[in-house]
Design an enzyme around this catalytic site. Structure first.
Site, short mmCIF file in Angstrom:
data_model
loop_
_atom_site.label_atom_id
_atom_site.label_comp_id
_atom_site.label_asym_id
_atom_site.label_seq_id
_atom_site.Cartn_x
_atom_site.Cartn_y
_atom_site.Cartn_z
N LYS A 1 0.82 15.18 11.01
CA LYS A 1 0.65 16.03 9.84
C LYS A 1 -0.82 16.42 9.77
O LYS A 1 -1.63 15.91 10.56
CB LYS A 1 1.10 15.33 8.56
CG LYS A 1 0.27 14.12 8.20
CD LYS A 1 0.70 13.58 6.85
CE LYS A 1 -0.34 12.65 6.30
NZ LYS A 1 -0.02 12.13 5.00
N CYS B 1 4.75 5.54 9.61
CA CYS B 1 5.36 4.83 8.47
C CYS B 1 6.80 5.23 8.21
O CYS B 1 7.70 4.40 8.31
CB CYS B 1 4.52 5.05 7.22
SG CYS B 1 3.04 4.05 7.24
N GLU C 1 0.85 -1.20 0.00
CA GLU C 1 0.00 0.00 0.00
C GLU C 1 0.88 1.25 0.00
O GLU C 1 1.97 1.23 0.56
CB GLU C 1 -0.94 -0.02 1.21
CG GLU C 1 -0.27 -0.19 2.57
CD GLU C 1 0.23 1.06 3.20
OE1 GLU C 1 -0.18 2.14 2.76
OE2 GLU C 1 1.05 0.99 4.13
C1 UDX Z 1 3.75 7.67 4.18
C2 UDX Z 1 3.92 7.48 2.67
O1 UDX Z 1 3.88 8.76 2.02
C3 UDX Z 1 2.84 6.56 2.13
O2 UDX Z 1 3.05 6.33 0.74
C4 UDX Z 1 2.93 5.25 2.91
O3 UDX Z 1 2.04 4.33 2.46
C5 UDX Z 1 2.73 5.51 4.39
O4 UDX Z 1 3.73 6.41 4.81
P1 UDX Z 1 2.18 9.11 5.77
O5 UDX Z 1 2.84 8.45 6.94
O6 UDX Z 1 0.69 9.25 5.79
O7 UDX Z 1 2.52 8.36 4.40
O8 UDX Z 1 2.79 10.57 5.68
P2 UDX Z 1 3.52 11.45 4.57
O9 UDX Z 1 2.54 12.29 3.86
O10 UDX Z 1 4.42 10.62 3.74
O11 UDX Z 1 4.39 12.39 5.50
C6 UDX Z 1 5.33 11.81 6.41
C7 UDX Z 1 5.95 12.85 7.29
O12 UDX Z 1 6.82 13.68 6.55
C8 UDX Z 1 4.97 13.79 7.98
O13 UDX Z 1 5.41 13.96 9.33
C9 UDX Z 1 5.08 15.09 7.22
O14 UDX Z 1 4.80 16.21 8.01
C10 UDX Z 1 6.56 15.05 6.84
N1 UDX Z 1 6.87 15.81 5.63
C11 UDX Z 1 6.29 15.51 4.44
C12 UDX Z 1 7.80 16.85 5.70
O15 UDX Z 1 8.33 17.14 6.77
N2 UDX Z 1 8.10 17.54 4.57
C13 UDX Z 1 7.55 17.25 3.37
O16 UDX Z 1 7.88 17.93 2.39
C14 UDX Z 1 6.61 16.21 3.31
#
Ligand code: UDX
Length: 472
Positions: free
Chosen positions: A339, A279, A152
């Site tokens: 987030k 994740c 996923e």
């Molecule tokens: C992630 C993956 O994106 C997804 O494909 C996988 O299936 C599950 O893990 P998620 O954990 O929902 O998804 O969060 P994501 O949107 O990837 O963001 C992860 C973290 O990175 C968050 O804490 C977010 O705030 C941080 N982030 C993201 C940044 O600090 N900067 C960015 O530019 C993007």
């Protein structure tokens, strides 16, 4: 198609509900009877946009059901999706005990052939072990099992949309029959003609996803490799932000221009408090461990992890520099979730920031539109407020820890009037620095060339001729 989903956590609930939305008959089970009881009453235990409504509608349409009888769920499906958790062990390795338990369950309860699909994030080679375990646990008279992998890529906050409009669907199958079954399951999505409730039926312009059929080890590796790459990208942007501060450059200008290069792309270059959630941090750790065990030195990932941990130190340093003494100061926190658009606080930077502020003697009050209940269990000593303006009242500093759109839209003039000292430290670069300063705030973000910092920057010049060199 008759589908069973084992595990009603984040991935399982979104997978089960969306598969029902595609028209399949889905039975979901979980070993937490309270969770099943609440789902039977269509009460969704997590906040995820669109999930509530879609789950309720599919239960009503009798395409989606929940049972705490795992055996019944196993027997009901021709295809079984494994969506159980693989949390990190102390060593950083993924804990695969839940997968092992599910293998035993499927092996002992099945009476007809099953296609068993790994959806949970697992290290490479788990599929091979799963296949072996199903054979061992079912004994000689066992049903026939085929194992597939279908990782996923759901992001919290946009998981329903990600499921129904993915960029790619990755499959690993053992034989043509399994591929046919999985293609059939995803047919409405693959054909790009599915009118999903997320876009109120108006989404035909979206590109249909690419279907990538791979070997099993590759399918498993793709997930870890993708998430680890995103982590590296974020840490890279964060290091550029630190550099921007030292040379009076603006991180937003730098990453905007970088992102225009299609080889780089604009996303995941947002600097700030770094990555959290359930994740990215655990997948990076598991990938480091996998590489170590395979004898590959992936120290680049360790560095990305180290940079990420240091984001909290850098943030706290900004707060200390602005407040001077933290003890006894009133600090307001806007945003607790890791987030925006989720109530998830697992590995959220906010937890570590609050823990350290409390340890330094600050009084903390906080607001998050979704994550407050979960946070107040961990920090009963912080004051949870019903709205952002209540957080701002008489505080010495306001911290932004989650990029909720709601915070961008606040009446910042009103907030200015409420605060004891109009100081904002923005951990997500959510607000416009110039506009904040024009409103009279003392404002700090990441990588925005703080003048105080820039003044300390003295370039190291390498002298062409030194006095000593000349005399030698
Ligand atoms: C992630 C993956 O994106 C997804 O494909 C996988 O299936 C599950 O893990 P998620 O954990 O929902 O998804 O969060 P994501 O949107 O990837 O963001 C992860 C973290 O990175 C968050 O804490 C977010 O705030 C941080 N982030 C993201 C940044 O600090 N900067 C960015 O530019 C993007």
């Amino acid at each position: 198609m008759q589908i069973s989903v084992i595990g009603c956590g984040y991935v399982g609930l979104v997978t089960g509900t969306c598969l029902a939305e595609l028209g399949h008959h889905v039975v979901c089970t979980d070993n937490d009877p309270e969770r099943i009881a609440s789902l039977k009453a269509s009460v969704v235990p997590i906040y995820e946009p669109y999930l509530d409504a879609m789950l309720g509608a599919n239960c009503q349409a009798k395409r989606l059901s929940f049972t705490s009888d795992a055996g019944e769920a196993v027997r009901a499906g021709e295809v079984i999706f494994i969506c159980v958790g693989t949390p990190p062990l102390e060593t950083g390795d993924a804990d695969l005990s839940a997968i092992d338990n599910v293998a035993r369950l499927i092996a002992t309860e099945s009476v007809t052939p099953k296609l068993v699909v790994e959806k949970s994030t697992v290290p490479a080679q788990t599929g091979q072990q799963l296949k072996r375990a199903l054979g061992v646990y079912s004994g000689k008279a066992g049903a026939e099992f085929r194992v597939a992998s279908n990782p996923e890529f759901l992001r919290e906050g946009t998981a329903v949309e990600d499921f129904l409009h993915p960029d790619r669907i990755v499959l690993r199958v053992e034989d043509d029959a399994s591929e046919k079954q999985l293609r059939e399951i995803y047919r409405p999505v693959l054909e790009g003609r599915f009118r999903c409730p997320v876009h109120m039926g108006a989404c035909p312009s979206m590109q249909p996803p690419k279907l990538v059929v791979t070997t099993i080890n590759s399918a498993e590796l793709i997930k870890h490799a993708s998430n680890s790459f995103l982590a590296v990208k974020i840490s890279y942007a964060n290091m550029i932000a630190d550099l921007c501060e030292k040379v009076s450059a603006d991180i937003n200008e730098v990453t905007r221009a970088m992102g225009l290069d299609p080889r780089i792309g604009p996303r995941f270059l947002e600097a700030g408090l770094g990555f959290g959630g359930f994740c990215l941090p655990k997948d990076v750790q598991a990938f480091i461990r996998l590489a170590e065990r395979a004898g590959v030195d992936f120290s680049m990932l360790k560095e990305a992890e180290r940079v990420n941990k240091r984001r909290i130190d850098v943030f706290l340093e900004k707060i200390r520099r602005a407040l001077w003494v933290v003890k006894d100061k009133q600090v307001g926190v806007l945003g607790l979730a890791f987030k925006a658009n989720t109530d998830d606080i697992r590995f959220a930077p906010s937890l570590e920031v609050i823990r350290r502020l409390l340890a330094e003697g600050a009084q903390v009050r906080a607001y998050d539109q979704e994550a407050m209940d979960k946070t107040s269990v961990i920090f009963p000593q912080i004051q949870c407020c019903r709205e952002p303006y209540e957080v701002a009242r008489d505080v010495d500093a306001l911290l932004i820890l989650t990029e909720w759109e709601e915070f961008r839209q606040l009446d910042w003039e009103r907030i200015h009037g409420l605060m004891a000292r109009p100081l904002v430290v923005d951990g997500r670069n959510l607000l416009e620095p110039k506009a904040m300063m024009e409103r009279g705030f003392e404002y700090y973000g990441f990588g925005q060339g703080e003048e105080a910092v820039a003044a300390e920057f003295v370039p190291t010049l390498v002298p062409r001729f030194s006095a000593e060199g000349a005399s030698a």
